[in-house]
Design an enzyme around this catalytic site. Structure first.
Site, PDB file in Angstrom:
ATOM      1  N   TYR A 142       6.130 -22.947  21.796  1.00 38.54           N
ATOM      2  CA  TYR A 142       5.771 -23.865  20.714  1.00 38.54           C
ATOM      3  C   TYR A 142       5.884 -25.326  21.160  1.00 38.54           C
ATOM      4  CZ  TYR A 142       5.269 -20.669  16.746  1.00 38.54           C
ATOM      5  OH  TYR A 142       4.826 -19.730  15.861  1.00 38.54           O
ATOM      6  N   LYS A 193       9.859 -10.387  27.143  1.00 33.77           N
ATOM      7  CA  LYS A 193       8.867  -9.699  27.978  1.00 33.77           C
ATOM      8  C   LYS A 193       9.232  -9.957  29.439  1.00 33.77           C
ATOM      9  CE  LYS A 193       5.126  -8.062  27.516  1.00 33.77           C
ATOM     10  NZ  LYS A 193       4.702  -6.637  27.716  1.00 33.77           N
ATOM     11  N   ASP A 226       6.677  -5.976  22.882  1.00 32.90           N
ATOM     12  CA  ASP A 226       5.594  -5.104  22.394  1.00 32.90           C
ATOM     13  C   ASP A 226       6.173  -3.795  21.849  1.00 32.90           C
ATOM     14  OD1 ASP A 226       6.350  -4.389  24.981  1.00 32.90           O
ATOM     15  OD2 ASP A 226       4.337  -3.797  25.616  1.00 32.90           O
ATOM     16  N   ASP A 250       8.004 -15.230  15.637  1.00 30.75           N
ATOM     17  CA  ASP A 250       6.972 -15.533  14.648  1.00 30.75           C
ATOM     18  C   ASP A 250       6.192 -14.267  14.312  1.00 30.75           C
ATOM     19  OD1 ASP A 250       5.212 -17.128  13.047  1.00 30.75           O
ATOM     20  OD2 ASP A 250       3.765 -17.072  14.688  1.00 30.75           O
ATOM     21  N   ASP A 254       6.561 -11.503  10.770  1.00 31.53           N
ATOM     22  CA  ASP A 254       5.469 -11.139   9.853  1.00 31.53           C
ATOM     23  C   ASP A 254       5.387  -9.616   9.709  1.00 31.53           C
ATOM     24  OD1 ASP A 254       4.730 -13.758   9.332  1.00 31.53           O
ATOM     25  OD2 ASP A 254       2.598 -13.424   9.720  1.00 31.53           O
TER      26      ASP A 254
HETATM   27  C1  IPM Z   1       6.119 -19.466  10.431  1.00 31.32           C
HETATM   28  C2  IPM Z   1       4.716 -20.011  10.470  1.00 31.32           C
HETATM   29  C3  IPM Z   1       4.677 -21.250  11.353  1.00 31.32           C
HETATM   30  C4  IPM Z   1       5.064 -20.832  12.745  1.00 31.32           C
HETATM   31  C5  IPM Z   1       3.340 -21.995  11.323  1.00 31.32           C
HETATM   32  C6  IPM Z   1       2.932 -22.386   9.931  1.00 31.32           C
HETATM   33  C7  IPM Z   1       3.356 -23.187  12.233  1.00 31.32           C
HETATM   34  O1  IPM Z   1       3.834 -19.035  10.891  1.00 31.32           O
HETATM   35  O2  IPM Z   1       7.034 -20.210  10.036  1.00 31.32           O
HETATM   36  O3  IPM Z   1       6.297 -18.292  10.761  1.00 31.32           O
HETATM   37  O4  IPM Z   1       4.211 -20.424  13.546  1.00 31.32           O
HETATM   38  O5  IPM Z   1       6.246 -20.944  13.073  1.00 31.32           O
HETATM   39 MG    MG Z   2       4.705 -17.103  11.126  1.00 33.40          MG
END
Ligand code: IPM
Ligand code: MG
Length: 370
Positions: A142, A193, A226, A250, A254
């Site tokens: 990042y 990884k 993975d 990240d 999700d």
């Molecule tokens: C998160 C989001 C952010 C990230 C974006 C909005 C920059 O996806 O907080 O998970 O990638 O960290």
């Molecule tokens: Mg995210």
């Protein structure tokens, strides 16, 4: 009671809608003297760009530095697709994380029994799920340099991002994970990884050394990122605390969010190091869901991740464990009662609006705190 300063940054899309519900909660807590919060509201993301041509102003950054906690909504949307890269809405969020040095991102994924059927996995796989992803938040790809698009002599273009981690960065996030595990299931799964990345080789060995030196009482396992993604959807309850880098964290968070039924359910905390003099730490709290521009302004957003993030604020920034527990219980009870926003409603089931869900949680909290 000491007054605590909260900076509210609702942002874009559904951010302001879910933030409004938290503001009602804050007013109620002030009114009943459960807390003494002083709040300020400011712009971040696309809304800041529209007003100031940047994703966050220096003045807002000063407020964030001075606040006891920052409460963040969400940023982004198609409206800002063509703004300059440096001023894109996400840049505001990333600057907050970086400048406040919020290196530790806690993303708990809890599947409330009442919601097990909203998950895309079978009930028995997710019911009672309780894991925490500890994501490194200020390093890795990042922020690594160089980060650029360059034009080569032959006219081709080359995009570069740099994945980079130092011992110190790995150790401090490792400690957060091990400390957290000691208060929970006493198990950490570290993910990288190392089969393809040098930074992964370092990550793996620093975690092993730290474990041996400071946390031999905690179980440490490793899984390639993975494979961990695969295991999260195969048998998620095998995990307790997962520690991983910024990018894998990240993605994996999700995935973990969907296990709980909806992205609209997942809260998060981004914490800095404790100041040894004051015992305080910089912190920002935000729902994991994004700005969801497709449903913005329609009263469809689920405020639960935002409420959950506020419960984390009470717990981690203000030591208000009892109030945090009560708020989490209120959320759980409201879900048990069958109330659903659209994202977590079963097919054909009636759903309530953002405001109705917010009011129900607040009412239940008032009852519990009664
Ligand atoms: C998160 C989001 C952010 C990230 C974006 C909005 C920059 O996806 O907080 O998970 O990638 O960290
Ligand atoms: Mg995210």
């Amino acid at each position: 009671m000491a007054t605590q300063k909260l900076l509210l940054l609702p942002g874009d899309g559904i951010g302001p809608e879910v933030m409004t519900e938290v503001e009602k909660l804050v007013s109620w807590m002030n009114k009943t003297a459960m807390a003494s919060f002083e709040t300020e509201r400011d712009l971040v993301g696309g809304s800041a760009y529209d007003a100031h041509k940047v994703a966050i102003t220096d003045a807002t950054m000063d407020l964030a530095q001075a606040a006891d906690a920052v409460i963040f909504g969400a940023v982004g949307g198609p409206k800002w697709d063509s703004v300059p890269y440096e001023a894109r809405p996400e840049a505001g969020l990333l600057r907050l994380r970086k400048d406040l040095e919020l290196f530790a991102n806690l993303r708990p994924a809890i599947c409330y029994p009442a919601l097990a059927d909203a998950s895309s996995l079978k009930r028995e796989l997710v019911e009672g799920l309780d894991i925490v992803i500890v994501r490194e938040l200020t390093g890795g790809v990042y922020f690594g340099e160089p980060k650029e698009i360059v034009t080569l002599e032959n006219g081709e273009r080359r995009g570069v991002d740099t994945q980079v981690y130092t011992t110190h960065e790995i150790e401090r996030i490792g400690r957060v994970a091990f400390e957290m595990a000691r208060k929970r299931g006493n198990k950490v799964t570290s993910s990288d990884k190392r089969n393809v990345m040098r930074s992964g080789v370092l990550w793996h060995s620093v975690m092993n050394e730290l474990h041996k030196r400071e946390y031999p009482d905690v179980t440490l396992e490793h899984q390639l990122a993975d494979a961990l993604g695969m295991q999260l959807v195969r048998y998620p309850k095998q995990f307790d605390v997962i520690v991983t880098d910024n990018l894998f964290g990240d993605m994996l968070s999700d995935v973990a969010a969907m296990l709980t039924g909806s992205l609209g359910m997942l809260p998060s905390a981004a914490l800095g190091a404790e100041n040894p003099k004051t015992g305080k730490r910089k912190a920002m709290y935000e729902p994991v869901h994004g700005s969801a521009p497709d449903i913005a302004g329609k009263g469809l957003a689920n405020p639960i991740a935002m409420f959950g993030s506020f419960a984390m604020t009470l717990r981690y920034s203000f030591g208000m464990t009892d109030s945090a527990d009560k708020l989490e219980r209120a959320i759980s009870n409201v879900l048990d009662s069958g109330l659903r926003t659209k994202d977590i409603a079963a097919a054909g089931q009636n759903s309530v609006s953002t405001t109705e869900m917010g009011a129900a949680v607040l009412k239940e909290l008032q009852r519990i705190a009664g």
